[in-house]
Design a protein around this motif. Structure first.
Motif, PDB file in Angstrom:
ATOM      1  N   GLU A 251       0.875  -1.099   0.099  1.00 43.28           N
ATOM      2  CA  GLU A 251      -0.044  -0.095  -0.010  1.00 43.28           C
ATOM      3  C   GLU A 251       0.927   1.167   0.102  1.00 43.28           C
ATOM      4  O   GLU A 251       1.670   1.494   0.897  1.00 43.28           O
ATOM      5  N   ILE A 252       0.501   2.310  -0.936  1.00 45.52           N
ATOM      6  CA  ILE A 252       1.461   3.253  -1.061  1.00 45.52           C
ATOM      7  C   ILE A 252       0.557   4.771  -0.840  1.00 45.52           C
ATOM      8  O   ILE A 252       1.123   5.813  -0.566  1.00 45.52           O
ATOM      9  N   GLY A 253      -0.906   4.492  -0.470  1.00 48.92           N
ATOM     10  CA  GLY A 253      -1.530   5.479  -0.244  1.00 48.92           C
ATOM     11  C   GLY A 253      -2.752   5.518  -0.711  1.00 48.92           C
ATOM     12  O   GLY A 253      -3.505   4.338  -1.107  1.00 48.92           O
ATOM     13  N   THR A 254      -3.576   6.732  -1.167  1.00 48.52           N
ATOM     14  CA  THR A 254      -4.848   6.648  -1.579  1.00 48.52           C
ATOM     15  C   THR A 254      -4.762   7.925  -2.563  1.00 48.52           C
ATOM     16  O   THR A 254      -3.996   8.623  -2.866  1.00 48.52           O
ATOM     17  N   ALA A 255      -5.704   7.506  -3.479  1.00 48.18           N
ATOM     18  CA  ALA A 255      -6.056   8.471  -4.740  1.00 48.18           C
ATOM     19  C   ALA A 255      -7.315   8.423  -4.937  1.00 48.18           C
ATOM     20  O   ALA A 255      -8.290   7.506  -4.901  1.00 48.18           O
ATOM     21  N   ILE A 256      -7.942   9.356  -5.933  1.00 53.05           N
ATOM     22  CA  ILE A 256      -9.113   9.425  -6.482  1.00 53.05           C
ATOM     23  C   ILE A 256      -9.060   8.531  -7.898  1.00 53.05           C
ATOM     24  O   ILE A 256      -8.439   8.968  -8.864  1.00 53.05           O
ATOM     25  N   PRO A 257     -10.097   7.710  -8.195  1.00 51.66           N
ATOM     26  CA  PRO A 257     -10.195   6.696  -9.327  1.00 51.66           C
ATOM     27  C   PRO A 257     -10.696   7.624 -10.376  1.00 51.66           C
ATOM     28  O   PRO A 257     -11.634   8.347 -10.228  1.00 51.66           O
ATOM     29  N   VAL A 258     -10.114   7.629 -11.590  1.00 53.35           N
ATOM     30  CA  VAL A 258     -10.546   8.352 -12.860  1.00 53.35           C
ATOM     31  C   VAL A 258     -10.531   7.338 -13.933  1.00 53.35           C
ATOM     32  O   VAL A 258      -9.624   6.463 -14.033  1.00 53.35           O
ATOM     33  N   ASP A 259     -11.280   7.630 -15.191  1.00 51.01           N
ATOM     34  CA  ASP A 259     -11.077   6.979 -16.378  1.00 51.01           C
ATOM     35  C   ASP A 259      -9.953   7.731 -17.249  1.00 51.01           C
ATOM     36  O   ASP A 259      -9.250   8.508 -16.930  1.00 51.01           O
ATOM     37  N   ALA A 260     -10.024   7.046 -18.116  1.00 45.21           N
ATOM     38  CA  ALA A 260      -8.944   7.714 -19.369  1.00 45.21           C
ATOM     39  C   ALA A 260      -8.995   9.246 -19.534  1.00 45.21           C
ATOM     40  O   ALA A 260      -8.193   9.877 -20.000  1.00 45.21           O
ATOM     41  N   GLY A 262      -9.941  11.232 -17.418  1.00 44.62           N
ATOM     42  CA  GLY A 262     -10.063  12.146 -16.072  1.00 44.62           C
ATOM     43  C   GLY A 262     -11.320  12.023 -15.379  1.00 44.62           C
ATOM     44  O   GLY A 262     -11.528  12.740 -14.352  1.00 44.62           O
ATOM     45  N   ALA A 263     -12.390  11.516 -15.821  1.00 42.98           N
ATOM     46  CA  ALA A 263     -13.755  11.777 -15.386  1.00 42.98           C
ATOM     47  C   ALA A 263     -13.825  10.539 -13.954  1.00 42.98           C
ATOM     48  O   ALA A 263     -13.302   9.487 -14.026  1.00 42.98           O
ATOM     49  N   THR A 264     -14.327  11.211 -12.963  1.00 39.69           N
ATOM     50  CA  THR A 264     -14.553  10.311 -11.913  1.00 39.69           C
ATOM     51  C   THR A 264     -15.871   9.530 -11.959  1.00 39.69           C
ATOM     52  O   THR A 264     -16.685   9.771 -12.835  1.00 39.69           O
ATOM     53  N   GLU A 265     -16.332   8.878 -10.909  1.00 43.36           N
ATOM     54  CA  GLU A 265     -17.696   8.268 -11.030  1.00 43.36           C
ATOM     55  C   GLU A 265     -18.872   8.998 -10.537  1.00 43.36           C
ATOM     56  O   GLU A 265     -19.826   8.856 -11.005  1.00 43.36           O
ATOM     57  N   THR A 276      -4.738  11.815  -8.364  1.00 45.96           N
ATOM     58  CA  THR A 276      -5.423  10.546  -9.036  1.00 45.96           C
ATOM     59  C   THR A 276      -4.299   9.422  -9.234  1.00 45.96           C
ATOM     60  O   THR A 276      -4.360   8.242  -9.297  1.00 45.96           O
ATOM     61  N   ASP A 277      -3.031   9.976  -9.236  1.00 45.42           N
ATOM     62  CA  ASP A 277      -1.799   9.157  -9.747  1.00 45.42           C
ATOM     63  C   ASP A 277      -0.500   9.468  -8.828  1.00 45.42           C
ATOM     64  O   ASP A 277       0.216  10.613  -8.989  1.00 45.42           O
ATOM     65  N   PRO A 278      -0.426   8.720  -7.443  1.00 44.48           N
ATOM     66  CA  PRO A 278       0.659   8.894  -6.714  1.00 44.48           C
ATOM     67  C   PRO A 278       1.968   8.945  -7.312  1.00 44.48           C
ATOM     68  O   PRO A 278       3.009   9.665  -6.752  1.00 44.48           O
ATOM     69  N   VAL A 282       5.940  16.442 -12.015  1.00 46.90           N
ATOM     70  CA  VAL A 282       5.268  17.384 -12.290  1.00 46.90           C
ATOM     71  C   VAL A 282       5.014  17.511 -13.840  1.00 46.90           C
ATOM     72  O   VAL A 282       3.859  18.074 -14.263  1.00 46.90           O
ATOM     73  N   MET A 283       5.813  17.017 -14.843  1.00 46.45           N
ATOM     74  CA  MET A 283       5.476  17.128 -16.169  1.00 46.45           C
ATOM     75  C   MET A 283       4.290  16.251 -16.542  1.00 46.45           C
ATOM     76  O   MET A 283       3.464  16.562 -17.370  1.00 46.45           O
ATOM     77  N   SER A 284       4.254  14.860 -16.148  1.00 46.01           N
ATOM     78  CA  SER A 284       3.016  14.197 -16.408  1.00 46.01           C
ATOM     79  C   SER A 284       1.839  14.457 -15.771  1.00 46.01           C
ATOM     80  O   SER A 284       0.922  14.281 -16.381  1.00 46.01           O
ATOM     81  N   SER A 285       1.852  15.124 -14.831  1.00 49.10           N
ATOM     82  CA  SER A 285       0.583  16.039 -14.063  1.00 49.10           C
ATOM     83  C   SER A 285       0.216  17.057 -15.014  1.00 49.10           C
ATOM     84  O   SER A 285      -1.013  16.985 -15.189  1.00 49.10           O
ATOM     85  N   ALA A 286       1.132  17.866 -15.561  1.00 46.01           N
ATOM     86  CA  ALA A 286       0.991  18.788 -16.599  1.00 46.01           C
ATOM     87  C   ALA A 286       0.079  18.276 -17.535  1.00 46.01           C
ATOM     88  O   ALA A 286      -0.948  18.793 -18.254  1.00 46.01           O
ATOM     89  N   ALA A 287       0.603  17.188 -18.143  1.00 47.61           N
ATOM     90  CA  ALA A 287       0.012  16.560 -19.395  1.00 47.61           C
ATOM     91  C   ALA A 287      -1.426  16.094 -18.998  1.00 47.61           C
ATOM     92  O   ALA A 287      -2.288  16.095 -19.876  1.00 47.61           O
ATOM     93  N   ALA A 288      -1.415  15.287 -17.864  1.00 49.71           N
ATOM     94  CA  ALA A 288      -2.655  14.797 -17.508  1.00 49.71           C
ATOM     95  C   ALA A 288      -3.771  16.127 -17.395  1.00 49.71           C
ATOM     96  O   ALA A 288      -4.955  16.014 -17.756  1.00 49.71           O
ATOM     97  N   GLY A 289      -3.402  17.079 -16.739  1.00 45.93           N
ATOM     98  CA  GLY A 289      -4.162  18.226 -16.502  1.00 45.93           C
ATOM     99  C   GLY A 289      -4.681  18.755 -17.965  1.00 45.93           C
ATOM    100  O   GLY A 289      -6.008  18.890 -18.144  1.00 45.93           O
ATOM    101  N   LEU A 290      -3.648  18.787 -18.990  1.00 48.59           N
ATOM    102  CA  LEU A 290      -4.262  19.311 -20.188  1.00 48.59           C
ATOM    103  C   LEU A 290      -5.279  18.424 -20.966  1.00 48.59           C
ATOM    104  O   LEU A 290      -6.133  18.998 -21.491  1.00 48.59           O
ATOM    105  N   MET A 291      -4.825  17.104 -20.983  1.00 49.05           N
ATOM    106  CA  MET A 291      -5.826  16.192 -21.653  1.00 49.05           C
ATOM    107  C   MET A 291      -7.367  16.114 -20.727  1.00 49.05           C
ATOM    108  O   MET A 291      -8.341  15.856 -21.554  1.00 49.05           O
ATOM    109  N   THR A 292      -7.261  16.293 -19.560  1.00 55.83           N
ATOM    110  CA  THR A 292      -8.509  16.426 -18.862  1.00 55.83           C
ATOM    111  C   THR A 292      -9.294  17.625 -18.976  1.00 55.83           C
ATOM    112  O   THR A 292     -10.418  17.779 -19.279  1.00 55.83           O
ATOM    113  N   GLY A 293      -8.441  18.760 -19.254  1.00 54.38           N
ATOM    114  CA  GLY A 293      -9.036  19.926 -19.631  1.00 54.38           C
ATOM    115  C   GLY A 293      -9.716  19.861 -21.075  1.00 54.38           C
ATOM    116  O   GLY A 293     -10.962  20.288 -21.072  1.00 54.38           O
ATOM    117  N   ALA A 294      -9.031  19.194 -21.978  1.00 50.92           N
ATOM    118  CA  ALA A 294      -9.736  19.112 -23.344  1.00 50.92           C
ATOM    119  C   ALA A 294     -10.899  18.177 -23.175  1.00 50.92           C
ATOM    120  O   ALA A 294     -11.924  18.468 -23.654  1.00 50.92           O
TER     121      ALA A 294
END
Length: 314
Positions: A251-260, A262-265, A276-278, A282-294
Motif C-alpha cells: 500500500e502506497i496511499g490513496t488516490a481518486i479513481p478516474v477513467d482515461a 479524467g472523469a470520476t464516478e 489520481t496518480d501518486p 510534475v511534467m506528467s501531471s501537467a500533461a494529465a491536466g491538459l488532456m482532462t481539460g480538453a
C-alpha cells in the motif's frame, strides 16, 4: 453569483494546465488554490523539459499569469465543501462560495513521513523520496535508504544507480529473503539491521543516521518511502472517496479513481495529477491536466449540443 463553466480546485501543474486548455477554448474558468503544494520544500522542479531546476513557486507563478492572460481567474483559498444542486457549489474556509458547471480536482497529495526524529525537518532537502526528482543532486554521495516496507528494495536499487556508497537501513521493513540478500550483495549495497532512532544534523546538513543503541552511520542523504493521502476530503458530500493504491503488493496511499478522460464516478467531476496518480511527476501531471481539460471542454460541448437540439425541436 457568477457561474463558471469550470472550477479548478488546485493551482499546481495539473490544475493550471487544465485551466489553460479550457481558457483557450473560451471557457470561463476559476482556479482556486491554497498555495500549499506538495513540492514546496524542494529547491527545484526536475525532468520538466525547458524548465529543469525552476523553483516550484516560480513555475506556478508563470502558469497563473498565462491562465489569466487567456481570461481565466485565479483566487487564493482552501475549498472545504463541494455540493451539487444542478450546478456545483464549492465553499471556501472563509465562507466564500462559487458555482460551476464542472469541477476539475487537482489538489494533489499529502506525504505522511516515517516517524523518525529529525526526518521531517530535512524533508525535501537531504531527505528525499524520488531518484528522478532529486537523485542527480545527491549523486556520488553517501546515501541511505530507510526501509519501512518492501518498496525499499526497489528504491535502494534506483539510488544505487546514482552512487557506489549506498546503505539500506532495514528499520521496520519485513525480513529479507535469501534471494533479496543476494541481490543486494551483488550490487554492493550495504545493509544495516535494527531500528533507526534519529537523524544526525550539523550546520543545517544531514551527517548521519543514529541506530537504537547509539551507533551512527555517516550519511549525506537519506531516501524514504512516504505514505501519500489524496487531498480531497471536500468531495465526500458528493459521494466521492479516495481509494487505496498499491504498488508491487504494498500500500502506497490513496488516490481518486478516474477513467482515461479524467472523469470520476460522479458525473461532472473530473480529476488529474497526483490526486489520481501518486507516481506522477510534475511534467506528467501537467500533461494529465491538459488532456482532462480538453475532455471537460468536449463534455460541455456534448451537453450544449444536446440542449440546442432539444430547444430547436420544441
Amino acid at each position: 453569483m457568477k457561474k463558471y463553466d469550470v472550477i479548478v480546485i488546485g493551482g499546481g501543474a495539473a490544475g493550471l494546465s487544465g485551466a489553460m486548455a479550457l481558457a483557450r477554448s473560451r471557457r470561463s474558468v476559476l482556479v482556486i488554490d491554497d498555495a500549499t503544494p506538495r513540492n514546496a520544500p524542494a529547491e527545484g522542479v526536475h525532468n520538466y523539459l525547458t524548465r529543469d531546476g525552476i523553483p516550484p513557486s516560480e513555475l506556478t507563478a508563470i502558469g497563473r499569469q498565462e491562465v489569466i492572460g487567456y481570461g481565466g481567474e485565479v483566487v487564493s483559498g482552501t475549498v472545504t465543501t463541494a455540493g451539487r444542486d444542478g450546478d456545483f457549489t464549492v465553499g471556501l474556509a472563509d465562507g466564500t462560495t462559487y458555482q460551476g458547471r464542472r469541477l476539475l480536482v487537482t489538489t494533489g497529495l499529502a506525504d505522511v513521513l516515517p516517524d523518525v526524529p529529525g526526518l521531517a525537518e530535512r524533508w525535501g532537502k537531504d531527505v528525499l523520496h524520488c531518484p528522478y526528482c532529486h537523485g542527480w543532486e545527491v549523486r556520488d554521495q553517501a546515501i541511505g535508504v530507510l526501509a519501512t516496507s518492501a518498496m525499499a528494495l526497489h528504491q535502494v536499487q534506483m539510488f544505487r544507480q546514482l552512487s557506489d556508497d549506498i546503505t539500506l537501513f532495514l528499520h521496520t521493513a519485513p525480513e529479507l529473503t535469501e534471494e533479496q540478500w543476494e541481490e543486494l550483495a551483488a550490487r554492493g549495497i550495504a545493509v544495516v539491521q535494527g531500528k533507526v532512532e534519529q537523524l544526525e544534523v550539523e550546520d543545517g546538513k544531514l551527517t548521519g543516521v543514529r541506530l537504537e543503541g547509539g551507533n551512527v552511520i555517516p550519511r549525506q542523504a537519506l531516501a524514504v518511502q512516504t505514505t501519500v493521502r489524496a487531498r480531497a476530503n471536500f468531495l465526500a458530500d458528493l459521494g466521492l472517496e479516495p481509494t487505496v493504491r498499491e504498488a508491487n503488493g504494498v500500500e502506497i496511499g490513496t488516490a481518486i479513481p478516474v477513467d482515461a478522460r479524467g472523469a470520476t464516478e460522479v458525473p461532472g467531476v473530473f480529476a488529474a495529477g497526483n490526486v489520481t496518480d501518486p507516481m506522477a511527476q510534475v511534467m506528467s501531471s501537467a500533461a494529465a491536466g491538459l488532456m482532462t481539460g480538453a475532455g471537460i471542454n468536449f463534455d460541455l460541448i456534448t451537453e450544449e449540443t444536446r440542449l440546442a437540439v432539444a430547444a430547436r425541436s420544441s
